[in-house]
Motif scaffolding. Sequence first.
Motif, PDB file in Angstrom:
ATOM      1  N   ASN A  61       1.209  -1.837  -0.015  1.00  0.00           N
ATOM      2  CA  ASN A  61       0.220  -0.224   0.058  1.00  0.00           C
ATOM      3  C   ASN A  61       0.752   1.116  -0.334  1.00  0.00           C
ATOM      4  O   ASN A  61       0.395   2.163   0.050  1.00  0.00           O
ATOM      5  CB  ASN A  61      -0.797   0.297   0.910  1.00  0.00           C
ATOM      6  CG  ASN A  61      -1.818  -0.978   0.959  1.00  0.00           C
ATOM      7  OD1 ASN A  61      -2.396  -1.436   0.204  1.00  0.00           O
ATOM      8  ND2 ASN A  61      -3.021  -1.581   2.550  1.00  0.00           N
ATOM      9  N   TYR A  62       2.080   1.653   0.537  1.00  0.00           N
ATOM     10  CA  TYR A  62       2.833   2.137   0.783  1.00  0.00           C
ATOM     11  C   TYR A  62       4.322   2.355  -0.358  1.00  0.00           C
ATOM     12  O   TYR A  62       4.746   3.407   0.112  1.00  0.00           O
ATOM     13  CB  TYR A  62       3.540   2.327   2.049  1.00  0.00           C
ATOM     14  CG  TYR A  62       2.739   3.244   2.600  1.00  0.00           C
ATOM     15  CD1 TYR A  62       1.905   4.370   3.404  1.00  0.00           C
ATOM     16  CD2 TYR A  62       2.068   2.196   3.777  1.00  0.00           C
ATOM     17  CE1 TYR A  62       1.129   4.680   4.444  1.00  0.00           C
ATOM     18  CE2 TYR A  62       0.926   2.678   5.280  1.00  0.00           C
ATOM     19  CZ  TYR A  62       0.472   4.120   4.942  1.00  0.00           C
ATOM     20  OH  TYR A  62      -0.581   3.945   6.141  1.00  0.00           O
ATOM     21  N   ARG A  63       3.633   1.611  -0.952  1.00  0.00           N
ATOM     22  CA  ARG A  63       4.507   2.005  -2.028  1.00  0.00           C
ATOM     23  C   ARG A  63       6.057   0.950  -1.952  1.00  0.00           C
ATOM     24  O   ARG A  63       7.215   1.400  -2.156  1.00  0.00           O
ATOM     25  CB  ARG A  63       4.512   2.387  -3.270  1.00  0.00           C
ATOM     26  CG  ARG A  63       3.516   2.450  -3.868  1.00  0.00           C
ATOM     27  CD  ARG A  63       3.170   3.576  -5.011  1.00  0.00           C
ATOM     28  NE  ARG A  63       2.166   3.337  -5.322  1.00  0.00           N
ATOM     29  CZ  ARG A  63       1.213   3.835  -5.718  1.00  0.00           C
ATOM     30  NH1 ARG A  63       0.804   4.694  -4.912  1.00  0.00           N
ATOM     31  NH2 ARG A  63       0.328   3.971  -6.105  1.00  0.00           N
ATOM     32  N   VAL A  64       6.761   0.617  -0.776  1.00  0.00           N
ATOM     33  CA  VAL A  64       7.667  -0.174  -0.382  1.00  0.00           C
ATOM     34  C   VAL A  64       8.249  -0.960  -0.525  1.00  0.00           C
ATOM     35  O   VAL A  64       7.046  -2.152  -0.183  1.00  0.00           O
ATOM     36  CB  VAL A  64       7.661   0.541   1.094  1.00  0.00           C
ATOM     37  CG1 VAL A  64       8.884  -0.398   2.259  1.00  0.00           C
ATOM     38  CG2 VAL A  64       7.706   1.386   1.741  1.00  0.00           C
ATOM     39  N   LYS A  65       9.499  -1.137  -1.320  1.00  0.00           N
ATOM     40  CA  LYS A  65       9.699  -2.845  -1.401  1.00  0.00           C
ATOM     41  C   LYS A  65      10.584  -3.373  -0.587  1.00  0.00           C
ATOM     42  O   LYS A  65      11.665  -2.593   0.483  1.00  0.00           O
ATOM     43  CB  LYS A  65      10.907  -2.620  -2.700  1.00  0.00           C
ATOM     44  CG  LYS A  65       9.567  -2.185  -4.302  1.00  0.00           C
ATOM     45  CD  LYS A  65      10.545  -2.151  -5.249  1.00  0.00           C
ATOM     46  CE  LYS A  65       9.757  -1.912  -6.746  1.00  0.00           C
ATOM     47  NZ  LYS A  65      10.117  -2.782  -7.589  1.00  0.00           N
ATOM     48  N   LEU A  66      10.381  -4.717   0.016  1.00  0.00           N
ATOM     49  CA  LEU A  66      11.163  -5.522   0.895  1.00  0.00           C
ATOM     50  C   LEU A  66      11.436  -6.637   1.404  1.00  0.00           C
ATOM     51  O   LEU A  66      10.730  -7.531  -0.120  1.00  0.00           O
ATOM     52  CB  LEU A  66       9.886  -5.464   1.949  1.00  0.00           C
ATOM     53  CG  LEU A  66       9.814  -6.429   2.763  1.00  0.00           C
ATOM     54  CD1 LEU A  66      11.029  -5.530   4.209  1.00  0.00           C
ATOM     55  CD2 LEU A  66       9.195  -6.985   4.103  1.00  0.00           C
ATOM     56  N   ALA A  67      12.802  -6.751   0.564  1.00  0.00           N
ATOM     57  CA  ALA A  67      13.514  -8.136   0.512  1.00  0.00           C
ATOM     58  C   ALA A  67      13.596  -8.651   2.056  1.00  0.00           C
ATOM     59  O   ALA A  67      14.567  -8.042   3.556  1.00  0.00           O
ATOM     60  CB  ALA A  67      14.758  -8.349   0.592  1.00  0.00           C
ATOM     61  N   ILE A  68      13.202  -9.576   2.316  1.00  0.00           N
ATOM     62  CA  ILE A  68      12.980 -10.284   3.876  1.00  0.00           C
ATOM     63  C   ILE A  68      14.359 -11.687   3.519  1.00  0.00           C
ATOM     64  O   ILE A  68      14.247 -12.286   2.696  1.00  0.00           O
ATOM     65  CB  ILE A  68      12.174 -11.541   4.203  1.00  0.00           C
ATOM     66  CG1 ILE A  68      11.067 -10.200   4.846  1.00  0.00           C
ATOM     67  CG2 ILE A  68      12.508 -12.368   5.421  1.00  0.00           C
ATOM     68  CD1 ILE A  68       9.797 -10.398   5.265  1.00  0.00           C
ATOM     69  N   VAL A  69      15.679 -11.519   4.031  1.00  0.00           N
ATOM     70  CA  VAL A  69      17.288 -12.592   4.307  1.00  0.00           C
ATOM     71  C   VAL A  69      17.528 -12.903   4.781  1.00  0.00           C
ATOM     72  O   VAL A  69      17.006 -13.024   6.040  1.00  0.00           O
ATOM     73  CB  VAL A  69      18.059 -11.404   4.137  1.00  0.00           C
ATOM     74  CG1 VAL A  69      19.526 -12.236   3.685  1.00  0.00           C
ATOM     75  CG2 VAL A  69      18.189 -10.137   2.727  1.00  0.00           C
ATOM     76  N   GLY A  70      17.731 -14.604   4.828  1.00  0.00           N
ATOM     77  CA  GLY A  70      17.517 -15.580   5.780  1.00  0.00           C
ATOM     78  C   GLY A  70      17.390 -16.935   4.785  1.00  0.00           C
ATOM     79  O   GLY A  70      17.258 -17.108   3.865  1.00  0.00           O
ATOM     80  N   ASP A  71      17.319 -18.304   5.789  1.00  0.00           N
ATOM     81  CA  ASP A  71      17.497 -19.792   5.411  1.00  0.00           C
ATOM     82  C   ASP A  71      16.234 -20.103   5.523  1.00  0.00           C
ATOM     83  O   ASP A  71      15.399 -20.018   6.889  1.00  0.00           O
ATOM     84  CB  ASP A  71      18.413 -20.299   6.251  1.00  0.00           C
ATOM     85  CG  ASP A  71      17.664 -21.847   5.939  1.00  0.00           C
ATOM     86  OD1 ASP A  71      17.084 -22.426   4.805  1.00  0.00           O
ATOM     87  OD2 ASP A  71      18.182 -22.561   6.478  1.00  0.00           O
ATOM     88  N   PHE A  72      14.895 -19.716   5.032  1.00  0.00           N
ATOM     89  CA  PHE A  72      13.730 -20.404   4.953  1.00  0.00           C
ATOM     90  C   PHE A  72      13.301 -21.842   5.225  1.00  0.00           C
ATOM     91  O   PHE A  72      12.222 -21.924   4.622  1.00  0.00           O
ATOM     92  CB  PHE A  72      12.289 -20.132   3.820  1.00  0.00           C
ATOM     93  CG  PHE A  72      12.497 -17.711   3.671  1.00  0.00           C
ATOM     94  CD1 PHE A  72      11.444 -17.415   4.578  1.00  0.00           C
ATOM     95  CD2 PHE A  72      14.033 -17.323   3.218  1.00  0.00           C
ATOM     96  CE1 PHE A  72      11.894 -15.790   5.232  1.00  0.00           C
ATOM     97  CE2 PHE A  72      13.802 -16.453   3.378  1.00  0.00           C
ATOM     98  CZ  PHE A  72      13.444 -15.417   4.572  1.00  0.00           C
ATOM     99  N   SER A  73      14.241 -23.016   5.051  1.00  0.00           N
ATOM    100  CA  SER A  73      14.278 -24.228   4.862  1.00  0.00           C
ATOM    101  C   SER A  73      13.836 -24.385   5.672  1.00  0.00           C
ATOM    102  O   SER A  73      13.714 -25.996   5.426  1.00  0.00           O
ATOM    103  CB  SER A  73      15.551 -24.807   4.170  1.00  0.00           C
ATOM    104  OG  SER A  73      16.751 -24.336   4.927  1.00  0.00           O
ATOM    105  N   VAL A  74      14.145 -24.045   6.580  1.00  0.00           N
ATOM    106  CA  VAL A  74      13.897 -24.306   8.300  1.00  0.00           C
ATOM    107  C   VAL A  74      11.640 -24.384   8.649  1.00  0.00           C
ATOM    108  O   VAL A  74      12.058 -25.389   9.771  1.00  0.00           O
ATOM    109  CB  VAL A  74      13.953 -23.510   9.061  1.00  0.00           C
ATOM    110  CG1 VAL A  74      16.100 -23.383   9.315  1.00  0.00           C
ATOM    111  CG2 VAL A  74      13.455 -22.219   9.576  1.00  0.00           C
ATOM    112  N   TYR A  75      11.460 -23.890   7.999  1.00  0.00           N
ATOM    113  CA  TYR A  75      10.268 -24.019   7.851  1.00  0.00           C
ATOM    114  C   TYR A  75       9.477 -25.036   6.759  1.00  0.00           C
ATOM    115  O   TYR A  75       9.617 -25.247   5.597  1.00  0.00           O
ATOM    116  CB  TYR A  75       9.451 -22.962   7.239  1.00  0.00           C
ATOM    117  CG  TYR A  75       9.682 -21.359   8.215  1.00  0.00           C
ATOM    118  CD1 TYR A  75       9.479 -21.399   9.706  1.00  0.00           C
ATOM    119  CD2 TYR A  75      10.545 -20.015   7.325  1.00  0.00           C
ATOM    120  CE1 TYR A  75      10.109 -19.601  10.588  1.00  0.00           C
ATOM    121  CE2 TYR A  75      11.011 -19.294   8.004  1.00  0.00           C
ATOM    122  CZ  TYR A  75      10.798 -19.582  10.201  1.00  0.00           C
ATOM    123  OH  TYR A  75      10.813 -18.382  10.617  1.00  0.00           O
TER     124      TYR A  75
END
Length: 108
Positions: A61-75
Amino acid sequence: MAVVSNNEILIEDVQSALDLMATVHYEADCDRIIINKSLISERFFDLKTRLAGEILQKFINYRVKLAIVGDFSVYSSQSLKDFIYESNKGNAIFFLPTEQQAIEKLSL
């Protein structure tokens, strides 16, 4: 582009996500944020809480791009894996393994 770092969880709910966006905009005057997944509440990654959807909708909505960094294979959640896959196909929210990949993706 702002790379956010801290020693404690910064995003616990929708309001803390909005606060982070406002702080980054005010201090760095940018609309692209990279954050490590360790700075986000684990509840975010449990899609049943709906927290991820609510928070990420604010970024869109606020036109802010986001990158979340990490190891998602733990889920192990297939729905979370699908959610990450679909997000990465878009152009606003990304889940990536390294900060370098996040920088490259947000630079496009």
